[in-house]
Design a protein around this motif. Structure first.
Motif, short mmCIF file in Angstrom:
data_model
loop_
_atom_site.label_atom_id
_atom_site.label_comp_id
_atom_site.label_asym_id
_atom_site.label_seq_id
_atom_site.Cartn_x
_atom_site.Cartn_y
_atom_site.Cartn_z
N MET A 1 0.83 -1.20 0.00
CA MET A 1 0.00 0.00 0.00
C MET A 1 0.87 1.26 0.00
O MET A 1 2.01 1.24 0.45
CB MET A 1 -0.92 0.04 1.23
N CYS A 2 0.29 2.35 -0.51
CA CYS A 2 0.87 3.69 -0.41
C CYS A 2 -0.25 4.68 -0.12
O CYS A 2 -1.39 4.50 -0.56
CB CYS A 2 1.54 4.12 -1.71
N SER A 3 0.09 5.74 0.59
CA SER A 3 -0.84 6.85 0.69
C SER A 3 -0.75 7.68 -0.58
O SER A 3 0.30 7.77 -1.21
CB SER A 3 -0.53 7.72 1.91
N LEU A 4 -1.88 8.28 -0.96
CA LEU A 4 -1.94 9.14 -2.14
C LEU A 4 -2.87 10.30 -1.83
O LEU A 4 -4.07 10.11 -1.64
CB LEU A 4 -2.42 8.36 -3.36
N ASN A 5 -2.30 11.49 -1.78
CA ASN A 5 -3.09 12.69 -1.46
C ASN A 5 -3.90 13.11 -2.67
O ASN A 5 -3.37 13.21 -3.78
CB ASN A 5 -2.16 13.81 -1.02
N MET A 6 -5.20 13.39 -2.45
CA MET A 6 -6.11 13.59 -3.56
C MET A 6 -6.38 15.05 -3.90
O MET A 6 -7.34 15.36 -4.59
CB MET A 6 -7.43 12.88 -3.28
N GLY A 7 -5.50 15.94 -3.46
CA GLY A 7 -5.66 17.34 -3.85
C GLY A 7 -4.65 18.21 -3.13
O GLY A 7 -4.07 17.82 -2.11
N SER A 8 -4.42 19.40 -3.67
CA SER A 8 -3.50 20.35 -3.07
C SER A 8 -4.20 21.11 -1.95
O SER A 8 -5.43 21.25 -1.93
CB SER A 8 -3.00 21.33 -4.13
N LEU A 9 -3.39 21.59 -1.00
CA LEU A 9 -3.96 22.37 0.10
C LEU A 9 -2.87 23.17 0.78
O LEU A 9 -1.67 22.91 0.61
CB LEU A 9 -4.66 21.48 1.12
N ASN A 10 -3.30 24.18 1.55
CA ASN A 10 -2.39 24.92 2.42
C ASN A 10 -2.14 24.07 3.66
O ASN A 10 -2.93 24.08 4.60
CB ASN A 10 -2.99 26.27 2.84
N PHE A 11 -1.05 23.32 3.65
CA PHE A 11 -0.75 22.38 4.74
C PHE A 11 0.16 23.11 5.73
O PHE A 11 1.33 23.33 5.46
CB PHE A 11 -0.05 21.14 4.17
N ALA A 12 -0.39 23.47 6.88
CA ALA A 12 0.36 24.32 7.80
C ALA A 12 0.33 23.79 9.22
O ALA A 12 -0.67 23.26 9.68
CB ALA A 12 -0.22 25.75 7.77
N MET A 13 1.48 23.95 9.91
CA MET A 13 1.54 23.62 11.33
C MET A 13 2.29 24.69 12.12
O MET A 13 2.73 24.47 13.24
CB MET A 13 2.18 22.24 11.54
N HIS A 14 2.42 25.88 11.51
CA HIS A 14 3.23 26.92 12.13
C HIS A 14 2.78 27.35 13.53
O HIS A 14 3.62 27.77 14.34
CB HIS A 14 3.31 28.14 11.21
N PRO A 15 1.46 27.28 13.90
CA PRO A 15 1.11 27.66 15.27
C PRO A 15 1.78 26.81 16.34
O PRO A 15 1.92 27.26 17.49
CB PRO A 15 -0.42 27.48 15.29
#
Length: 308
Positions: free
Chosen positions: A105-119
């Motif tokens: 198995m592999c993960s596969l992301n199904m769309g772009s996004l603002n992926f943030a963890m800065h807080p």
């Protein structure tokens, strides 16, 4: 009685060494915690790698090969390798570990996004390694790229000769529609496996109303010809997992998604989270499935056909 798959995401690429001493930051730690998580009841191990020198997230296939053979030798768990282990590199580099290992198995992301963890950065005054603060704060400018072209390349490369089964990670409702489009284009065949990723800044928030909405959307688009699971990032990890299992879904836990075992208490290990989730599931009447049962449910190629 509903049968439930537990996935454990061992280390990920969000959290840094300063945030928890339990976070696996080298190959030995990743292998040991993955093996213990499998013993605790995880049928699927979702794996990222780390640079053994400083614990930074790595997509170097050589770093994966430092722990994959040991995990295979000591468990029967299904290995699921990330294709999203970097927020700043292209899809070819992100696929490289899976191409080398040819996992089930592999993960596969199904769309772009603002992926943030800065807080998260504001919680810490001192850092163990000099890369950590800039890495976390810099996510304020991240766009996690997963275009239709990227998705198509992964589908062709890993879903073809490698016969990898994908865990389709959907961070918002639009990503489910992206997956439907890809299925209609012939990129993926049923039964598909959806992972509702909830609680990442930039994606859909983690609450029960949104979980129900995601599930209803998938039902409308795919009928009954799919399996699904949920990630409740952070404090919602156990709560959403319990509810998803009651709805017929599967669950994911692990230090990639939450560093805590309860409010304000850091988890001692990935296995501790698996044990807690398993206890919740069995108390409410779910049956936690074995790796062999999960392979049958998801239609996997089998551990004898991997390259590690």
């Amino acid at each position: 009685m509903p049968k439930t798959i537990i996935t454990c995401a061992i280390t990920g690429a969000i959290h840094t060494p300063t945030m928890s001493d339990a976070l696996p930051i080298n190959s030995e730690m990743i292998a040991e915690q993955a093996i213990d998580a499998a013993k605790a009841g995880a049928a699927i191990l979702h794996l990222h790698a780390r640079n053994p020198v400083n614990g930074a997230p790595s997509i170097d296939p050589a770093h994966f090969m430092e722990f994959l053979p040991r995990i295979k030798a000591e468990t029967d768990a299904i290995v699921n390798i990330s294709t999203g282990g970097s927020l700043s590199t292209g899809i070819e580099d992100r696929m490289a570990p899976a191409v080398a290992a040819s996992p089930e198995m592999c993960s596969l992301n199904m769309g772009s996004l603002n992926f943030a963890m800065h807080p998260l950065a504001d919680r810490y005054k001192e850092w163990k390694y000099d890369w950590e603060e800039a890495y976390v704060r810099g996510s304020v400018g991240n766009i996690f790229r997963n275009t239709f072209d990227d998705i198509g390349k992964v589908a062709k490369t890993l879903g073809g000769d490698h016969q990898v089964k994908f865990e389709h990670e959907c961070y918002d409702v639009g990503h489910i529609y992206n997956l439907k489009f890809c299925v209609d284009q012939g990129m993926f065949k049923a039964p598909i496996f959806l992972q509702f990723v909830m609680g990442i800044l930039g994606g859909i928030t983690a609450n029960i109303d949104n979980l129900v909405f995601m599930k209803q959307t998938a039902d409308r688009l795919f009928g009954t010809d799919y399996q699904w699971s949920v990630i409740g990032a952070g404090a919602q990890q156990m709560k959403l997992g319990a509810v998803a299992a009651q709805m017929g879904g599967h669950v994911r836990v692990g230090l990639e998604d939450s560093l805590f075992i309860e409010r304000g208490v850091l988890a001692a290990s990935n296995a501790q989270q698996v044990e807690k989730m398993r206890g919740i599931l069995e108390t409410q009447g779910n049956v936690v499935v074995t790796p062999a049962e999960a392979r049958e449910m998801l239609g996997l190629k089998g551990a004898d056909r991997v390259a590690f």
